[in-house]
Design a protein around this motif. Sequence first.
Motif, PDB file in Angstrom:
ATOM      1  N   HIS A   1      -0.192  -4.648   5.340  1.00  0.00           N
ATOM      2  CA  HIS A   1      -1.527  -4.779   5.949  1.00  0.00           C
ATOM      3  C   HIS A   1      -2.600  -5.215   4.951  1.00  0.00           C
ATOM      4  O   HIS A   1      -3.757  -5.348   5.322  1.00  0.00           O
ATOM      5  CB  HIS A   1      -1.954  -3.476   6.643  1.00  0.00           C
ATOM      6  N   GLU A   2      -2.222  -5.417   3.686  1.00  0.00           N
ATOM      7  CA  GLU A   2      -3.203  -5.909   2.698  1.00  0.00           C
ATOM      8  C   GLU A   2      -2.896  -7.389   2.513  1.00  0.00           C
ATOM      9  O   GLU A   2      -2.060  -7.749   1.682  1.00  0.00           O
ATOM     10  CB  GLU A   2      -3.020  -5.186   1.364  1.00  0.00           C
TER      11      GLU A   2
ATOM     12  N   CYS B   1       0.855  -1.189   0.000  1.00  0.00           N
ATOM     13  CA  CYS B   1       0.000   0.000   0.000  1.00  0.00           C
ATOM     14  C   CYS B   1       0.895   1.244   0.000  1.00  0.00           C
ATOM     15  O   CYS B   1       2.051   1.190   0.447  1.00  0.00           O
ATOM     16  CB  CYS B   1      -0.860  -0.045   1.260  1.00  0.00           C
TER      17      CYS B   1
ATOM     18  N   GLU C   1      -8.636  -5.856   1.292  1.00  0.00           N
ATOM     19  CA  GLU C   1      -8.334  -4.696   2.145  1.00  0.00           C
ATOM     20  C   GLU C   1      -8.563  -3.383   1.390  1.00  0.00           C
ATOM     21  O   GLU C   1      -9.446  -2.609   1.763  1.00  0.00           O
ATOM     22  CB  GLU C   1      -6.914  -4.823   2.719  1.00  0.00           C
TER      23      GLU C   1
ATOM     24  N   SER D   1       0.841   3.534   2.006  1.00  0.00           N
ATOM     25  CA  SER D   1       1.264   3.846   3.384  1.00  0.00           C
ATOM     26  C   SER D   1       2.520   3.048   3.746  1.00  0.00           C
ATOM     27  O   SER D   1       3.393   3.558   4.446  1.00  0.00           O
ATOM     28  CB  SER D   1       0.137   3.586   4.385  1.00  0.00           C
TER      29      SER D   1
HETATM   30 ZN    ZN Z   1      -3.574   0.640   2.936  1.00  0.00          ZN
END
Ligand code: ZN
Length: 349
Positions: A66-67, A41, A152, A43
């Motif tokens: 986090h994905e 991502c 996500e 981020s």
């Molecule tokens: Zn993200």
Amino acid sequence: MATENLSAIVYGKNDLRLENRPIPEPGPNEVLLRMGQVGICGSDVSYLTKLAIGHFIVKSPMVLGHESAGTVVKCGEKVKHLKKGDRVAIEPGVPCRMCDLCKAGRYNLCQDVYFCATPPDDGNLCRYYKHAADFCFKLPDNVSLEEGALCEPMSVGVHACRRAGVFLGSSVLICGAGPIGLVNLLVAKAMGAAKVCITDLVENRLNLAKELGADHTLLVKSGSPEELAKQVEAAMGGCVDITIECCGAEPSICMGIYATKSGGVMVIIGHGPAEVKMPIINAATREVDIRGVFRYANCYPATLEMIASGKVNVKRLITHRFKLEESHQAFETARTGAGGAVKVMISCE
Ligand code: ZN
Ligand code: NAD
Ligand code: 572
């Protein structure tokens, strides 16, 4: 079982290290997962290159990612709905479940959340990771781990389209054709939007948007926000019902207000500067509602259904694939956008 847990850890600015960490032991309500696929991502790239997003600062080494999706290898003794071998999409934010916002179902706004790869919380770009079982969603057989990981970003689109009230026949403007703008395009269409116009500064992102079903694209290289809004109006046959802002740039937010019809809605997903000058009185006097979007809540089940039923083909966002051991190249590709990179996926298996 393996004893090593190779993990992609940010140590400092542009200092990404692959290092073995202990394999965690799941608690009673947790599952231990063998990680399958993890998407990069924007981020993750920001934490690696700048060590920060707004007030969130990487102060100690943090695992990125986090994905993600993985396979259950061990269940805590209280876990009922999952078993060893189940493949799951991992919802990365685990809230407190006890505050008023959690109890009202708006758990994305909980102040006491563990969110993967938001400092100080570790993410799951690693081989083994433990997670709250109730934030793991079993994948049907016809849904791949890659699609599980894409739940996500797609959930951001589902939450935004719900907040915006996208409905059968809506006309929608999406500002920014990065991964988040593109998932919003797919979701808005699936929710019945009749016409979608999408903007970007970069031509190849608009070309992909066209392939994914955008009815109109607008390259916003020059022109004032008012002038660009007029171009959207001309393409869409009038102002739009809904604007979904997915880049956060000030001129784009201003353009979104001008392009939205009186009584319409603009949702803001994109985060640019913390303070933005915008024609708020124009919006107020025309009752254009401006709504925020913060991650998502209760979106994974619908997101998975849309993927499993084939109504949304989110896999088309993936442009590049790497192995965990190739994380440095993967992040460089995501950072530079080399080769038209949109969604870069890392296999941890
Ligand atoms: Zn993200
Ligand atoms: P991205 O940087 O890949 O995409 C943004 C796109 O906007 C780029 O293609 C860029 O060329 C384009 N752009 C830049 N200026 C523009 C302008 N003036 N007009 C039109 N397009 C312009 O990022 P992304 O991963 O797609 O994420 C988009 C935004 O959403 C980011 O700001 C991200 O932080 C934010 N985000 C917010 C949430 C949330 O919960 N609110 C969740 C995920 C991402
Ligand atoms: O997929 C979740 C996600 N959220 C993003 C960006 C990328 N991916 N957001 C933008 C940054 N905010 S934040 O509040 N923050 C750093 C926690 O500024 C979260 C939402």
